[in-house]
Write an enzyme that holds these catalytic residues in place. Structure first.
Site, short mmCIF file in Angstrom:
data_model
loop_
_atom_site.label_atom_id
_atom_site.label_comp_id
_atom_site.label_asym_id
_atom_site.label_seq_id
_atom_site.Cartn_x
_atom_site.Cartn_y
_atom_site.Cartn_z
N SER A 269 -4.76 -12.74 -22.40
CA SER A 269 -3.82 -12.45 -23.80
C SER A 269 -3.00 -14.24 -23.72
O SER A 269 -3.42 -14.66 -24.84
CB SER A 269 -3.46 -11.99 -24.48
OG SER A 269 -3.59 -10.59 -24.06
N THR A 329 -7.72 0.35 -22.88
CA THR A 329 -8.19 -0.53 -22.47
C THR A 329 -9.12 -1.06 -23.05
O THR A 329 -9.37 -3.03 -23.13
CB THR A 329 -8.49 0.22 -21.16
OG1 THR A 329 -7.68 0.65 -20.51
CG2 THR A 329 -9.17 -1.49 -20.22
#
Lengths: 535, 288
Positions: A269, A329
Site C-alpha cells: 500500500s 482480502t
C-alpha cells in the site's frame, strides 16, 4: 531558521558509540533495524539452504541423498527458520527503521527493550540450529510440532521448545514496542486515520503477536511438561488429547500467518501509490479490511484440521468463516488495482515486486479459497497442493513484499541508489523461477503426492524435476540480493534529493537521505506534516 | 470388429481425458495435472466441487488480472499517462466489491455444505472395518469376523527404498504404492471405517475413494465410502500426516471385488486365520 540550522549541525555530529559497543548496546532504532534485517537475511539463506537440500532430495523418485529422518529434520527446520528466523525478524527490522520515520518519532518508545528483543534472537537461533548437532539430530516432527510425534525426539526436543520460548518473548517485546510507539509518539496532528498504511498494518500485527505468541508458548510448555514431568496434556494414554494441541497450536498458527502477511499489505500500500503517482484508493476501506482480516484470523483455525474428525457443525463453521476472509482480502486487492487504474505507472524494482505480489498473492488466495471448501479439502489436505498454496502467499507474497520494501527504502537508509539494472535482473529471475518452482506443486498435490515425504512414486518425477530446477535457479538468484545491497552501501550513487521517487509521499521522505542518525528530534511541524501527506 | 476397436480406442481416450477411472498411479509424467474423479459417488462430487471452485477462481482472475494488465499497459508513464489524482475513494464501488464476492461465496458454500453433510453421514453401512495406524503400516480388522490383516510396504518397494539399494524405482511395480497384504472390500456396499492409531497421528487417504481421515491415538474416527458396482479394481493411497521416518513408506492399497468374491475371500481368510490361531497355542505349548 536558527533552530533548523542547529538541527542540521547536530545531525552531522551524531553521538554514537563506535565499534562493537554501537551494536551490542544499541538503542538507536536505525541500528537495531539494520541488525534485524541483516540477521533475517542471514537466516533466509540458512533456511534457503535447507530448501535446496529438500529440492535436491526430491529431484527424482528413488533419490537418496539424505536418510528419511534427516529429510524430516530439513523440512521441519526449513519451516521454523523461514517463519521465525527470516520473515518475522525482517518485518520487525522494517518496523524499527520505518515506523519512527513515518510517524515523526525520534526513536522507538522503549529503546532498551528494543535492544533486548533483538539480542534474544541470535541465542534462540543458535539453540534452534544447534539442534542439528546433538544426538538424534534436529527436530523432525514438522514445524507444527504435533504430539505425540514430537515427543519421540531426544536432545533436540527441549532445545526446540526453549528456542520457541525465546523467539516468542522477542516477538512480544518487539510488538509491545511497536504499539507503544504508534500510540504515544505520533507527530502532533497525525491522527490514527492519517497514519501510513505500513504503520496501520504493523499496529494490527503487533496486537496479533501479543495475543497469540503466549498461546504458542503455552502449547509448547505443555509438551515440555508432558515429556519431562509426567503430565498428560496431550498424551491419550494418560487421559490427554493430541487434538487439543492442534486446536491450541492453530489458534496461534492462523493469526501467525497474518502476522507474516499484514505488514506486506502495508508495504504494497506504500509502493503502489508511489509508482502509480496517485493516492491509495480507498484508504479507510483498506484500514477496515485489515482490521477485519485480523479479527477473522482468530476464528478460522479449524480449517487446518478438517480431517481430524471435528463435528460437522464445527467443520461448517470453519468453512464459512474461512470463506469470509476472502471478502476483506478481495477488498484490498481491488483497492490496489483501483490505485493503479488511471495512474501514471513506472516500473522501478519496488513496483515490479509489488505488481508481482498482486498477481501471485492472488493466486495463493484462490487456492486458499478452494482449500476452504471442506469436501475438496479432504482431497487437498496434507498434499503438495497445500504446499503450493502457502508458498504462493509467503514467497511471492511476504518475501517479495520484503524485497520490494528494501528496494523502496534502501536509498533512504543509505543515501545511495542501488544498481537498478541488477535489481531488475534479481526481480525477473525471481518472478519467473518462483513460478517454475511452486506452480507444478499444485499438479503434484492434485495428482496425489503427500507433503513431507522424502521419496515418491515414479509418476511424480517429471513435475518434481521442474520444481527442483526452478528452486535451484530461484535460490541462486537470491544471492544477487545481498550483493546489490552491499554494492549500494559501498559505492552506490549518492541520492541528492530527500526522495529518489518522484511520486513518494510520507514523513520519511521529508528527511534528508541518508536519514540522519537522530531524526525527528523535534516533531515535524504542521507544515511538514501537510507536505508529507500532500498528493 | 473394426467398430469395436474404434469404440475401445474412443473409450480409452475418454477415460484418459477424464483422468479418473483409470488409476492415475502408474501412468507416468506430465499428464498428472488434476484431481482424480475416483470411483465413489462422493469422490466424483468432490471432483465436481473442485472444478466448480477452480472455474470460479479462473473467472475472478480473468476480471481482476484483466483490469491490472490493462492498467499496466495503458496507464504507464512512458506512454504519457497522466494520473487522475481525483480518484481516491468511492463508497459505492467499495460496497459493490464487498457485496458481489459475498454472493459468489454463498453460491460456492451451498453445494459444499450439502456435500459435507452427506460425506459425514456414516450410518447404514453394510460392513465395518477397524483401521489402526502404526509406525509404519496399517492394521485392518473386519468387524463381525476374526479376519485381521497387517498391511505394510511391499518387499520389492522396501528393498528399493533402502539407502544405496541400487534398485531403480521404475523397475519396481507401483514403487512405494504397493503393500504385502491389501485391504479387500466389496463394490456396491457402504463400508464404514473406524480409524485410530496406536502411536502417533497418521492419516488414511485413498484419493479414488474420496476418503481422508486422521488416525489419532485415543480417538476412533469414522469415514465411509461406497465403490460404484461397476468399478472393481485396485486403488492406492498414502499416509498423509507426518508420522516419523517411515511416513513415506506406509501406503494403502484397497482391492475392490464383487460382493460374491468378497464373501468367498472373507470365508477363506477367516478359516485360515482360525486354523492359524488353533495351531498357535499348540506351537507355543510345544516350544515351552
Amino acid at each position: 531558521m536558527a533552530e533548523s540550522h542547529a538541527t542540521a549541525v547536530h545531525a552531522e555530529h551524531d553521538h554514537k558509540p563506535h565499534g562493537w559497543r554501537r551494536w551490542v548496546f544499541a538503542t538507536n532504532h536505525k541500528d537495531i533495524g539494520t541488525m534485524y534485517l541483516i540477521l533475517s537475511g542471514f537466516m533466509f539463506f540458512v533456511g534457503g539452504t535447507a530448501a535446496m537440500a529438500i529440492r535436491a532430495q526430491l529431484f527424482k523418485s528413488g533419490m537418496k541423498l539424505f536418510d528419511p529422518a534427516m529429510f524430516n529434520s530439513l523440512t521441519t527446520m526449513h519451516g521454523l527458520i523461514m517463519i521465525f528466523g527470516a520473515i518475522m525478524p525482517s518485518w520487525v527490522g522494517l518496523a524499527n527503521w520505518m515506523i519512527p520515520l513515518q510517524v515523526g518519532a525520534p526513536d522507538m518508545a522503549l529503546p532498551r527493550l528494543n535492544n533486548l528483543s533483538f539480542w534474544i534472537l541470535p541465542f534462540a537461533f543458535c539453540l534452534l540450529i544447534g539442534s542439528f548437532f546433538v544426538p538424534g539430530g534436529a527436530p523432525a516432527g514438522g514445524w507444527t510440532m504435533y504430539p505425540p510425534l514430537l515427543q519421540q525426539f531426544g536432545a533436540s526436543f527441549p532445545m526446540l521448545i526453549f528456542a520457541i520460548h525465546l523467539m516468542g518473548i522477542s516477538s512480544i517485546l518487539g510488538a509491545i514496542n511497536v504499539v507503544v510507539t504508534i500510540m504515544n509518539l505520533r507527530a502532533p496532528g497525525m491522527s490514527l486515520l492519517r497514519m501510513p498504511l505500513f504503520v496501520w498494518t504493523w499496529l494490527i500485527t503487533a496486537y496479533l503477536l501479543i495475543a497469540v505468541m503466549p498461546v504458542l508458548a503455552g502449547a509448547v510448555t505443555m509438551q515440555l511438561t508432558d515429556h519431562f514431568f509426567g503430565t498428560s496434556f496431550f498424551n491419550a494414554a494418560g487421559g490427554g488429547d493430541p487434538v487439543l494441541f492442534m486446536h491450541v497450536f492453530w489458534f496461534f498458527g492462523h493469526p501467525e500467518v497474518y502476522i507474516l502477511i499484514l505488514p506486506a499489505f502495508g508495504v504494497i500500500s506504500e509502493i503502489i501509490p508511489t509508482f502509480s503517482r496517485k493516492p491509495l484508493f480507498g484508504y479507510e476501506a483498506m484500514v477496515y479490511a485489515t482490521a477485519s482480516i485480523a479479527f477473522l484470523s482468530f476464528i478460522v483455525w479449524g480449517h487446518h484440521m478438517f480431517t481430524v474428525g471435528m463435528p460437522v457443525a464445527a467443520q461448517l463453521f470453519f468453512m464459512l468463516s474461512t470463506m469470509l476472509i476472502a471478502v476483506p482480502t478481495g477488498v484490498k486487492v481491488f483497492n490496489w488495482v483501483a490505485t493503479m487504474w488511471r495512474g501514471s505507472l513506472s516500473f522501478e524494482p519496488p513496483m515490479l515486486f509489488a505488481v508481482a505480489f498482486l498477481f501471485l498473492f492472488s493466486i495463493g488466495g484462490f487456492s486458499g479459497l478452494m482449500l476452504a471448501l471442506v469436501p475438496a479439502d479432504y482431497q487437498y489436505h496434507g498434499t503438495y497442493f497445500v504446499v503450493a498454496h502457502f508458498h504462493y502467499v509467503l514467497v511471492p507474497g511476504a518475501v517479495f513484499a520484503i524485497m520490494g520494501a528494501v528496494y523502496y527504502w534502501l536509498p533512504k537508509w543509505t543515501g545511495r541508489m542501488y544498481d537498478m539494472s541488477l535489481a531488475k535482473w534479481h526481480f525477473w529471475l525471481s518472478v519467473i523461477f518462483v513460478n517454475v518452482l511452486f506452480f507444478p506443486m499444485h499438479f503434484l498435490g492434485l495428482a496425489g503426492m503427500p507433503r513431507r515425504i522424502p521419496d515418491y512414486a515414479p509418476q511424480f518425477t517429471d513435475w518434481n524435476m521442474v520444481a527442483s530446477i526452478g528452486g535451484f535457479i530461484f535460490g541462486a538468484s537470491q544471492l544477487l540480493f545481498p550483493y546489490i545491497i552491499w554494492k549500494c552501501v559501498r559505492s552506490g550513487k549518492p541520492v541528492e534529493a530527500n526522495s529518489p521517487w518522484d511520486g513518494a509521499h510520507g514523513l520519511e521522505w521529508e528527511l534528508p537521505s541518508p536519514a540522519p542518525y537522530h531524526s525527528w528530534q523535534t516533531p515535524p511541524s504542521a507544515a511538514v506534516l501537510a507536505h508529507g501527506a500532500e498528493h | 470388429m473394426k467398430r469395436a476397436r474404434l469404440g475401445r480406442l474412443l473409450g480409452t481416450l475418454a477415460l484418459a481425458f477424464a483422468g479418473g477411472s483409470m488409476p492415475a498411479w502408474g501412468k507416468s509424467g506430465w499428464d498428472e495435472l488434476n484431481m482424480m474423479h475416483g470411483v465413489t459417488n462422493v469422490s466424483t462430487r468432490i471432483y465436481a466441487l473442485h472444478m466448480m471452485a477452480f472455474w470460479v477462481c479462473v473467472c475472478i482472475a480473468a476480471v481482476v488480472f484483466g483490469v491490472m494488465i490493462w492498467s499496466l499497459i495503458f496507464h504507464r508513464q512512458s506512454r504519457g499517462a497522466v494520473p487522475d489524482v481525483s480518484l481516491t475513494h468511492s463508497t459505492k464501488v467499495e460496497v459493490v466489491w464487498t457485496a458481489v464476492p459475498v454472493l459468489i461465496l454463498v453460491g460456492m458454500a451451498v453445494p459444499a455444505a450439502r456435500l459435507l453433510v452427506k460425506i459425514n453421514n456414516n450410518t447404514d453401512s453394510q460392513l465395518s472395518i477397524r483401521v489402526t495406524g502404526f509406525q509404519w503400516g496399517w492394521r485392518y480388522q473386519y468387524v463381525g469376523s476374526n479376519v485381521s490383516i497387517i498391511s505394510k510396504l511391499s518387499e520389492s518397494s522396501t528393498a528399493a527404498s533402502m539407502m544405496h539399494s541400487g534398485i531403480s524405482p521404475t523397475s519396481v511395480p507401483h514403487y512405494l504404492l504397493s503393500v504385502d497384504h491389501q485391504l479387500v472390500v466389496p463394490v456396491g456396499e457402504k463400508i464404514r471405517l473406524l480409524i485410530t492409531s496406536i502411536d502417533v497421528i497418521h492419516s488414511w487417504w485413498v484419493p479414488d475413494l474420496g476418503v481422508k481421515k486422521d488416525a489419532i491415538p485415543g480417538y476412533i474416527n469414522q469415514a465411509s465410502f461406497t465403490i460404484a458396482p461397476n468399478k472393481p479394481g485396485t486403488y492406492r493411497g498414502q499416509c498423509t500426516e507426518l508420522c516419523g521416518r517411515g511416513h513415506a513408506y506406509m501406503p494403502i492399497v484397497v482391492h475392490a471385488v464383487t460382493p460374491a468374491a468378497f464373501e468367498a475371500w472373507l470365508k477363506q481368510k477367516s478359516a485360515a486365520q482360525s486354523e492359524a490361531a488353533a495351531h498357535a497355542p499348540a506351537a507355543a505349548a510345544a516350544s515351552s
